[in-house]
Design a protein around this motif. Structure first.
Motif, mmCIF file in Angstrom:
data_model
loop_
_atom_site.group_PDB
_atom_site.id
_atom_site.type_symbol
_atom_site.label_atom_id
_atom_site.label_comp_id
_atom_site.label_asym_id
_atom_site.label_seq_id
_atom_site.Cartn_x
_atom_site.Cartn_y
_atom_site.Cartn_z
ATOM 1 N N UNK A 67 6.400 14.115 7.362
ATOM 2 C CA UNK A 67 5.834 15.157 8.174
ATOM 3 C C UNK A 67 4.871 14.800 8.970
ATOM 4 N N UNK A 68 3.714 14.445 8.352
ATOM 5 C CA UNK A 68 2.401 14.279 8.990
ATOM 6 C C UNK A 68 2.653 13.011 9.942
ATOM 7 N N UNK A 69 3.040 12.018 9.943
ATOM 8 C CA UNK A 69 3.111 10.869 10.989
ATOM 9 C C UNK A 69 4.571 10.531 11.359
ATOM 10 N N UNK A 70 5.368 11.684 11.227
ATOM 11 C CA UNK A 70 6.612 11.400 11.907
ATOM 12 C C UNK A 70 6.499 11.195 13.459
ATOM 13 N N UNK A 71 5.631 12.272 14.020
ATOM 14 C CA UNK A 71 5.737 12.206 15.399
ATOM 15 C C UNK A 71 5.152 10.952 15.884
ATOM 16 N N UNK A 72 4.443 10.095 15.092
ATOM 17 C CA UNK A 72 3.793 8.959 15.623
ATOM 18 C C UNK A 72 4.862 7.854 15.507
ATOM 19 N N UNK A 73 5.810 7.807 14.540
ATOM 20 C CA UNK A 73 6.788 7.068 14.134
ATOM 21 C C UNK A 73 7.902 7.072 15.427
ATOM 22 N N UNK A 74 8.218 8.409 15.918
ATOM 23 C CA UNK A 74 9.138 8.638 16.812
ATOM 24 C C UNK A 74 8.703 8.268 18.060
ATOM 25 N N UNK A 75 7.322 8.160 18.457
ATOM 26 C CA UNK A 75 6.704 7.759 19.930
ATOM 27 C C UNK A 75 6.700 6.478 19.759
ATOM 28 N N UNK A 76 6.470 5.842 18.700
ATOM 29 C CA UNK A 76 6.658 4.257 18.759
ATOM 30 C C UNK A 76 8.098 3.777 18.998
ATOM 31 N N UNK A 77 8.921 4.638 18.315
ATOM 32 C CA UNK A 77 10.592 4.136 18.240
ATOM 33 C C UNK A 77 10.878 4.127 19.818
ATOM 34 N N UNK B 51 0.790 -1.377 -0.047
ATOM 35 C CA UNK B 51 -0.105 -0.040 0.129
ATOM 36 C C UNK B 51 0.808 1.202 -0.074
ATOM 37 N N UNK B 52 0.684 2.040 -0.681
ATOM 38 C CA UNK B 52 1.115 3.232 -1.196
ATOM 39 C C UNK B 52 0.740 4.571 -0.311
ATOM 40 N N UNK B 53 1.523 5.501 0.165
ATOM 41 C CA UNK B 53 1.122 6.728 0.791
ATOM 42 C C UNK B 53 1.876 7.832 0.394
ATOM 43 N N UNK B 54 1.469 9.098 0.315
ATOM 44 C CA UNK B 54 2.351 10.210 -0.130
ATOM 45 C C UNK B 54 3.561 10.347 0.645
ATOM 46 N N UNK B 55 4.413 11.326 0.216
ATOM 47 C CA UNK B 55 5.559 11.551 0.972
ATOM 48 C C UNK B 55 5.400 12.604 2.137
ATOM 49 N N UNK B 56 4.389 13.392 1.884
ATOM 50 C CA UNK B 56 4.057 14.169 3.095
ATOM 51 C C UNK B 56 3.578 13.279 4.138
ATOM 52 N N UNK B 57 2.511 12.299 4.026
ATOM 53 C CA UNK B 57 1.944 11.644 5.229
ATOM 54 C C UNK B 57 2.960 10.710 5.567
ATOM 55 N N UNK B 58 3.866 10.147 4.794
ATOM 56 C CA UNK B 58 4.907 9.253 5.220
ATOM 57 C C UNK B 58 6.127 9.953 6.235
#
Length: 234
Positions: A74-84, A65-72
């Motif tokens: 800037x938009x979801x970076x805080x979510x990625x960092x929280x889980x990391x 499944x593809x998503x756009x660069x912005x969503x992958x």
């Protein structure tokens, strides 16, 4: 924009051009280190077992499944960092997880624990949404509430998380439907990273599920949770 361009399932505005790792890149790097040294690594799925993995950025480690660069980014970076951060904390805490033990979110995140735990919830919404999009036969789960939650930075009312102790394996167990005695259906999939497992549950009208009290959800206003036994058959 051309009619042939696939739009990102999250924002529904930008062209979908990037792929998300099935297992977060930082989790894989933390567990396996650098590839190319020592024993080879293999990836298995329902279609083909023992596929040689040459790199942590290998295409087979990423969801179709593809998503756009912005969503992958800037938009979801805080979510990625929280889980990391949470992933590292759970796996390398001084006292290993024990089944039935209580973990406090404000110990994991010393600042803004509720916000950061919501970000963890949103991280798994992104993975779950991609899973819904890529399912060959289609999962009978509406994708719109997932996209709306990520766009608005708010929780999905019907997606619950359960954090547990794992058996050391690494991988994704695809979503499976479970029919409850009353006829209601829930979907469960697992994110396994060594000693830690996250059970991700979609329970429509969740009050019908008797094990709801064993999960965690940001709508309850709490950051603490109990460690579940998710080690699998023994």
């Amino acid at each position: 924009m051309s009619d042939n361009v696939t739009l990102c399932w999250i924002c529904k505005k930008n062209a979908a051009t990037t792929r998300e790792h099935r297992i977060k890149h930082s989790d894989l790097r933390s567990i396996f280190g650098k590839f190319g040294r020592g024993l080879p690594f293999y990836y298995s799925d329902l279609q083909q077992p023992n596929q040689l993995v040459q790199s942590l950025n290998a295409r087979l480690l990423k969801a179709p499944a593809l998503i756009c660069q912005d969503c992958n980014s800037a938009r979801t970076q805080p979510h990625d960092r929280a889980w990391e951060h949470m992933s590292m904390w759970l796996r390398f805490r001084s006292m290993p997880l024990h089944i039935g033990g209580r973990v406090r979110g404000d110990k994991i995140f010393k600042y803004n624990a509720q916000k950061e735990m919501l970000n963890v919830h949103l991280f798994f919404l992104k993975l779950f949404g991609g899973m819904i999009c890529e399912a060959a036969g289609g999962l009978p789960i509406p994708i719109e509430p997932f996209a709306e939650a990520i766009m608005a930075n708010r929780f999905h009312r019907e997606v619950y998380l359960q954090f547990g102790k794992g058996d050391g394996t690494v991988g994704i167990l695809p979503a499976q439907a479970i029919t409850l005695p009353g006829g209601h259906v829930i979907f469960i999939w697992m994110y396994r990273i060594g000693p830690v497992v996250v059970n991700v549950i979609y329970a429509q009208n969740g009050e019908y599920w008797e094990n709801l009290d064993k999960t965690w959800h940001p709508k309850w206003g709490k950051t603490n949770f109990r460690v579940a036994d998710l080690m699998g058959p023994r």
